[in-house]
Design a protein around this motif. Structure first.
Motif, PDB file in Angstrom:
ATOM      1  N   VAL A  99      89.271 -80.782  43.992  1.00 32.10           N
ATOM      2  CA  VAL A  99      88.103 -80.215  43.893  1.00 32.10           C
ATOM      3  C   VAL A  99      88.286 -79.084  44.755  1.00 32.10           C
ATOM      4  O   VAL A  99      89.402 -79.348  46.256  1.00 32.10           O
ATOM      5  N   ARG A 100      87.757 -77.408  44.748  1.00 31.19           N
ATOM      6  CA  ARG A 100      89.021 -76.384  45.689  1.00 31.19           C
ATOM      7  C   ARG A 100      87.816 -75.769  45.531  1.00 31.19           C
ATOM      8  O   ARG A 100      88.095 -75.336  44.792  1.00 31.19           O
ATOM      9  N   GLY A 101      87.495 -74.770  46.720  1.00 25.91           N
ATOM     10  CA  GLY A 101      86.512 -74.079  46.309  1.00 25.91           C
ATOM     11  C   GLY A 101      84.612 -74.855  45.976  1.00 25.91           C
ATOM     12  O   GLY A 101      84.737 -75.433  46.817  1.00 25.91           O
ATOM     13  N   ARG A 102      84.645 -73.973  45.408  1.00 23.09           N
ATOM     14  CA  ARG A 102      82.732 -74.462  44.181  1.00 23.09           C
ATOM     15  C   ARG A 102      83.462 -74.954  42.827  1.00 23.09           C
ATOM     16  O   ARG A 102      83.951 -74.443  42.175  1.00 23.09           O
ATOM     17  N   ILE A 103      82.161 -75.540  42.859  1.00 25.34           N
ATOM     18  CA  ILE A 103      82.135 -76.783  41.853  1.00 25.34           C
ATOM     19  C   ILE A 103      81.759 -75.497  40.807  1.00 25.34           C
ATOM     20  O   ILE A 103      80.244 -75.086  40.991  1.00 25.34           O
ATOM     21  N   ARG A 104      82.255 -74.905  39.013  1.00 23.60           N
ATOM     22  CA  ARG A 104      81.057 -73.842  38.630  1.00 23.60           C
ATOM     23  C   ARG A 104      80.757 -75.139  37.869  1.00 23.60           C
ATOM     24  O   ARG A 104      80.856 -75.334  36.201  1.00 23.60           O
ATOM     25  N   GLU A 105      79.194 -75.455  37.601  1.00 24.31           N
ATOM     26  CA  GLU A 105      78.365 -76.545  37.733  1.00 24.31           C
ATOM     27  C   GLU A 105      77.927 -76.143  35.950  1.00 24.31           C
ATOM     28  O   GLU A 105      77.978 -77.138  35.152  1.00 24.31           O
ATOM     29  N   ALA A 106      77.632 -75.109  36.061  1.00 28.63           N
ATOM     30  CA  ALA A 106      77.184 -74.305  34.976  1.00 28.63           C
ATOM     31  C   ALA A 106      78.702 -74.651  33.804  1.00 28.63           C
ATOM     32  O   ALA A 106      77.955 -75.335  31.519  1.00 28.63           O
ATOM     33  N   ASP A 107      79.551 -74.289  33.867  1.00 32.04           N
ATOM     34  CA  ASP A 107      80.716 -74.506  33.401  1.00 32.04           C
ATOM     35  C   ASP A 107      81.420 -75.863  33.079  1.00 32.04           C
ATOM     36  O   ASP A 107      81.572 -76.064  32.158  1.00 32.04           O
ATOM     37  N   GLN A 108      80.736 -76.769  34.010  1.00 37.31           N
ATOM     38  CA  GLN A 108      80.678 -77.994  33.736  1.00 37.31           C
ATOM     39  C   GLN A 108      80.508 -78.777  32.880  1.00 37.31           C
ATOM     40  O   GLN A 108      80.687 -79.455  32.475  1.00 37.31           O
ATOM     41  N   ILE A 109      79.078 -78.616  33.087  1.00 38.45           N
ATOM     42  CA  ILE A 109      78.028 -78.862  31.721  1.00 38.45           C
ATOM     43  C   ILE A 109      79.002 -79.021  30.731  1.00 38.45           C
ATOM     44  O   ILE A 109      78.708 -79.474  29.430  1.00 38.45           O
ATOM     45  N   ARG A 110      79.398 -76.871  30.090  1.00 37.39           N
ATOM     46  CA  ARG A 110      78.961 -76.932  28.687  1.00 37.39           C
ATOM     47  C   ARG A 110      80.316 -77.082  27.824  1.00 37.39           C
ATOM     48  O   ARG A 110      80.280 -77.446  27.197  1.00 37.39           O
ATOM     49  N   ARG A 111      81.702 -77.311  28.920  1.00 41.10           N
ATOM     50  CA  ARG A 111      83.156 -77.128  28.510  1.00 41.10           C
ATOM     51  C   ARG A 111      83.071 -79.141  28.789  1.00 41.10           C
ATOM     52  O   ARG A 111      83.833 -79.590  28.211  1.00 41.10           O
ATOM     53  N   HIS A 112      82.528 -80.053  30.022  1.00 41.10           N
ATOM     54  CA  HIS A 112      83.043 -81.057  29.770  1.00 41.10           C
ATOM     55  C   HIS A 112      81.981 -81.900  29.719  1.00 41.10           C
ATOM     56  O   HIS A 112      82.407 -83.457  29.419  1.00 41.10           O
ATOM     57  N   PHE A 113      80.421 -81.724  29.383  1.00 40.06           N
ATOM     58  CA  PHE A 113      80.031 -82.772  28.737  1.00 40.06           C
ATOM     59  C   PHE A 113      79.918 -83.534  30.226  1.00 40.06           C
ATOM     60  O   PHE A 113      79.638 -85.772  29.597  1.00 40.06           O
ATOM     61  N   ALA A 116      82.157 -85.699  32.201  1.00 40.41           N
ATOM     62  CA  ALA A 116      82.690 -85.870  32.376  1.00 40.41           C
ATOM     63  C   ALA A 116      83.070 -85.292  34.371  1.00 40.41           C
ATOM     64  O   ALA A 116      83.411 -84.247  34.373  1.00 40.41           O
ATOM     65  N   ALA A 117      83.902 -86.252  34.783  1.00 42.63           N
ATOM     66  CA  ALA A 117      83.958 -86.245  36.515  1.00 42.63           C
ATOM     67  C   ALA A 117      85.110 -85.252  36.311  1.00 42.63           C
ATOM     68  O   ALA A 117      85.235 -84.086  37.082  1.00 42.63           O
ATOM     69  N   VAL A 118      86.456 -85.600  35.311  1.00 41.30           N
ATOM     70  CA  VAL A 118      87.412 -84.430  35.380  1.00 41.30           C
ATOM     71  C   VAL A 118      87.769 -84.092  34.166  1.00 41.30           C
ATOM     72  O   VAL A 118      87.808 -84.812  32.796  1.00 41.30           O
ATOM     73  N   PRO A 119      88.165 -82.820  33.796  1.00 44.38           N
ATOM     74  CA  PRO A 119      88.860 -81.819  34.728  1.00 44.38           C
ATOM     75  C   PRO A 119      87.566 -81.437  35.643  1.00 44.38           C
ATOM     76  O   PRO A 119      86.031 -80.981  34.665  1.00 44.38           O
ATOM     77  N   VAL A 120      87.700 -81.056  36.535  1.00 42.79           N
ATOM     78  CA  VAL A 120      86.306 -79.797  37.568  1.00 42.79           C
ATOM     79  C   VAL A 120      86.744 -78.882  37.400  1.00 42.79           C
ATOM     80  O   VAL A 120      88.085 -77.817  37.308  1.00 42.79           O
ATOM     81  N   GLU A 121      85.651 -77.571  36.530  1.00 46.00           N
ATOM     82  CA  GLU A 121      85.741 -76.584  36.630  1.00 46.00           C
ATOM     83  C   GLU A 121      85.408 -75.815  37.795  1.00 46.00           C
ATOM     84  O   GLU A 121      84.340 -75.887  38.837  1.00 46.00           O
ATOM     85  N   ILE A 122      86.454 -75.263  38.602  1.00 43.77           N
ATOM     86  CA  ILE A 122      85.970 -75.114  40.186  1.00 43.77           C
ATOM     87  C   ILE A 122      86.572 -73.354  39.995  1.00 43.77           C
ATOM     88  O   ILE A 122      87.101 -72.394  38.878  1.00 43.77           O
ATOM     89  N   VAL A 123      85.816 -72.885  41.449  1.00 42.01           N
ATOM     90  CA  VAL A 123      86.708 -71.348  41.610  1.00 42.01           C
ATOM     91  C   VAL A 123      86.742 -71.200  43.316  1.00 42.01           C
ATOM     92  O   VAL A 123      86.063 -71.600  43.729  1.00 42.01           O
ATOM     93  N   TYR A 124      87.479 -70.715  43.111  1.00 45.46           N
ATOM     94  CA  TYR A 124      87.920 -70.403  45.638  1.00 45.46           C
ATOM     95  C   TYR A 124      88.396 -68.684  44.990  1.00 45.46           C
ATOM     96  O   TYR A 124      88.848 -68.370  43.949  1.00 45.46           O
ATOM     97  N   ASP A 125      88.877 -68.392  46.043  1.00 50.83           N
ATOM     98  CA  ASP A 125      89.174 -67.789  47.267  1.00 50.83           C
ATOM     99  C   ASP A 125      90.603 -67.964  47.730  1.00 50.83           C
ATOM    100  O   ASP A 125      90.621 -68.962  48.069  1.00 50.83           O
ATOM    101  N   GLU A 126      91.863 -67.135  46.861  1.00 50.87           N
ATOM    102  CA  GLU A 126      92.851 -67.100  47.634  1.00 50.87           C
ATOM    103  C   GLU A 126      94.048 -66.583  47.911  1.00 50.87           C
ATOM    104  O   GLU A 126      93.500 -65.185  47.481  1.00 50.87           O
ATOM    105  N   TYR A 127      94.696 -66.093  49.129  1.00 53.37           N
ATOM    106  CA  TYR A 127      94.971 -65.557  49.973  1.00 53.37           C
ATOM    107  C   TYR A 127      96.145 -65.274  49.256  1.00 53.37           C
ATOM    108  O   TYR A 127      96.608 -66.263  49.836  1.00 53.37           O
TER     109      TYR A 127
END
Length: 402
Positions: free
Chosen positions: A138-152, A154-165
């Motif tokens: 987990v890095r940044g925030r979990i995209r919960e809607a995408d996590q449920i829709r894509r992985h039903f 499952a704990a991993v992999p995790v759909e995340i969103v983050y800001d990278e410098y």
């Protein structure tokens, strides 16, 4: 390789061409091309309002390079372009001198390279880029809607969103894409091409833009201030001003300015700036205006100036035309009459690039409408050109609302 030189809006000229090449030029719709009825083996070619350079790869006939030179001096063209892109930018002592060039593409490539060199002098600008991905940590925030829709669940992999410098930001991606674009075009001088290739290597780590997708959005800030000039020129390369497509089996790759659009953008931007001191609100390419009561016929004037209370106060259309011995085209009068009628204005203004006709005013029968036609002389110093625009703005501001 065949090279053809034409001048914008000049009379048709005969050129010895094969039928294959002549038909390819006609299909490109960049110039008017037709067989010469008096010279067998020749085609009559006439350039319109598009200027620049393109390479046409014609099956069975090789590559044809078409160069179209503008009637206005190159330095004046760049002033019109620069003012339309950024009217508040004051050129510094290192402003690019393009007067040595007589063709559009070499001058533009030179100008862009100089701006890019200044932009990158202190290194690449860095910023935050939002990234969405699947990961096992987990890095940044979990995209919960995408996590449920894509992985039903499952704990991993995790759909995340983050800001990278990083340097992989919109500004650098746009500069990189424009550099690549210019390196592929015919007519870029060798010394400019070498410097562009050097800049390309400095931008090698940024993600390439996807062809056909919208350009990434960037916003002018204090941190990217040194990029502003280069970015505006880069967007000119990548948006609409360039031609790169397949027309059947004909491949067209080049860079073109439409002088109609350039003149329109300059006139409307300069009028907006000149009228700012008088209050109200200026709208370019005005939307939401209809000719009929049922809102079925949309019209779109180039420039509408509204009073503070929202009532239309002036309407202007910019018309960059070829010179005509008979003066201004009548069709433009009919168009402006429609604008004035829909907006309820007693006056309409048509602004032309100066040709064989000067100022004229037409009082329309049974309508109470006067249409004024103005000729803007582009072959004069920038200060004098802007003075003409300010005089027109003062005339618009003097109009009394009924």
């Amino acid at each position: 390789m065949t090279t053809i030189h034409l001048v914008e809006h000049a009379p048709p000229v005969p050129r010895p061409l094969s039928d294959v090449v002549g038909r390819a030029l006609a299909a490109s719709r960049i110039v008017d091309a037709a067989p010469d009825p008096y010279l067998p083996g020749h085609w009559r070619l006439r350039a319109g309002s598009k200027v620049g350079a393109v390479a046409l790869t014609v099956p069975g006939a090789g590559t044809v390079t078409l160069r179209i030179t503008p009637k206005v001096p190159i330095a004046r063209l760049f002033f019109l372009l620069g003012y339309a892109l950024s009217p508040h930018t004051i050129p510094d002592d290192g402003a690019v001198d393009v007067a040595e060039h007589t063709e559009v593409l070499p001058a533009f490539a030179h100008a862009f390279e100089r701006q890019l060199a200044r932009a990158l002098t202190q290194g690449l600008v860095q910023g935050y880029r939002t990234t969405e991905e699947s990961a096992f940590v987990v890095r940044g925030r979990i995209r919960e809607a995408d996590q449920i829709r894509r992985h039903f669940g499952a704990a991993v992999p995790v759909e995340i969103v983050y800001d990278e410098y990083s340097t992989d930001i919109a500004e650098n991606r746009i500069l990189s894409a424009a550099t690549e674009r210019l390196l592929r075009l015919p007519g870029v001088p060798g010394n400019v091409r070498r410097r562009l290739a050097h800049h390309r290597s400095r931008l090698a780590d940024v993600t390439p833009l996807v062809r056909g997708h919208a350009l990434p959005v960037w916003r002018p800030t204090r941190l990217n201030a040194r990029y502003h000039g280069a970015l505006r020129l880069a967007e000119t390369v990548l948006r609409g001003a360039s031609a790169e497509h397949d027309e059947g089996q004909l491949r067209i790759d080049g860079f073109l300015f439409d002088m109609n659009k350039l003149f329109e953008d300059f006139v409307c931007t300069a009028l907006r700036e000149a009228l700012a001191q008088h209050g109200g609100r200026a709208e370019l390419q005005a939307r939401g205006i209809h000719l009929d009561r049922d809102d079925a016929v949309r019209i779109r004037p180039d420039f509408v100036w509204y009073a503070d209370d929202g009532r239309p106060r002036a309407v202007v259309d910019a018309k960059y035309k070829a010179e005509k011995q008979e003066g201004f085209p009548d069709a433009d009068l009919y168009q402006m009459l429609a604008y004035c009628t829909a907006l309820g204005l007693p006056d309409g203004h048509l602004v032309y690039a100066k040709g064989n006709a000067s100022y004229a005013a037409h009082r329309i029968r049974n309508a109470g409408i006067t249409i004024q036609q103005h000729a803007l002389d582009l072959d004069q110093p920038p200060g004098s050109l802007l003075d003409e625009i300010r005089d027109l703005a003062e005339r618009l501001a003097a109009t009394t609302l009924v």
